[in-house]
Design a protein around this motif. Structure first.
Motif, mmCIF file in Angstrom:
data_model
loop_
_atom_site.group_PDB
_atom_site.id
_atom_site.type_symbol
_atom_site.label_atom_id
_atom_site.label_comp_id
_atom_site.label_asym_id
_atom_site.label_seq_id
_atom_site.Cartn_x
_atom_site.Cartn_y
_atom_site.Cartn_z
ATOM 1 N N GLU A 18 -5.296 -0.761 1.918
ATOM 2 C CA GLU A 18 -3.875 -0.881 2.276
ATOM 3 C C GLU A 18 -3.572 -2.265 2.858
ATOM 4 O O GLU A 18 -2.577 -2.902 2.500
ATOM 5 C CB GLU A 18 -3.478 0.185 3.299
ATOM 6 N N GLU A 22 -1.189 -5.139 1.166
ATOM 7 C CA GLU A 22 -0.045 -5.674 1.904
ATOM 8 C C GLU A 22 -0.148 -7.194 2.047
ATOM 9 O O GLU A 22 0.845 -7.907 1.926
ATOM 10 C CB GLU A 22 0.075 -5.019 3.278
ATOM 11 N N SER A 28 2.177 -2.532 0.924
ATOM 12 C CA SER A 28 1.034 -1.835 0.341
ATOM 13 C C SER A 28 1.493 -0.877 -0.747
ATOM 14 O O SER A 28 2.420 -0.098 -0.552
ATOM 15 C CB SER A 28 0.262 -1.059 1.408
ATOM 16 N N CYS A 116 -7.431 -4.635 -3.715
ATOM 17 C CA CYS A 116 -7.840 -3.401 -3.030
ATOM 18 C C CYS A 116 -9.258 -3.003 -3.433
ATOM 19 O O CYS A 116 -10.050 -2.568 -2.599
ATOM 20 C CB CYS A 116 -6.849 -2.267 -3.295
#
Length: 156
Positions: A18, A22, A28, A116
């Protein structure tokens, strides 16, 4: 088409995915849901037969050259039909347009993983072809069965 596959058994709810998303996008597009004894990161699945693309009345949703579902914000009217069509409830409306994971196209163009995936410390997120993932799972299952068989075999 490659996509982000999630192994909830490896997720430790650290939320590094997350934070990385972001940092990369200003918000996110992956959310970690925590339950009693487990955590599940969830993001756009970039479905093969994407209901959001089919439902979009303006054609704002499309696939890029790699197969990722993308949003043309100039065509999006914020009608939320995509949100209703998505079986996972992933799309969000922000600033009157739909926003969602785009699999980090700039990073993919450079041969890099979505941020991610690169950031996940436990490997709960992986960027692979579904067939490769499936083949790996079959092999791991076969290895477990072979190990179990050898453990249960009578001594020589």
């Amino acid at each position: 088409m490659s996509g982000i596959l999630i192994d909830p058994g490896k997720c430790i709810a650290c939320r590094a995915c997350e934070v990385a998303c972001e940092r990369e996008h200003g918000r996110s597009f992956i959310t970690v849901f925590e339950f009693e004894s487990s955590a599940v990161p969830l993001n756009c699945r970039h479905c093969e037969k994407a209901p959001c693309i089919e439902a979009c009345p303006t054609g704002a949703l499309f696939r890029d050259k790699d197969g990722a579902v993308m949003v043309d914000v100039k065509k999006c009217i914020g009608c939320e039909v995509c949100l209703l069509a998505c079986p996972f409830g992933i799309p969000e409306i922000a600033g009157k347009v739909m926003v969602k994971c785009d699999l980090c196209p700039e990073r993919r163009a450079e041969g890099k993983l979505p941020l991610c995936v690169q950031t996940c410390p436990t490997g709960a997120l992986s960027y692979v072809e579904p067939n490769d993932f499936s083949a790996g799972r079959r092999k791991a299952y076969a290895e477990r069965l072979a190990l179990r068989r050898s453990e249960n075999a009578p001594g020589l």
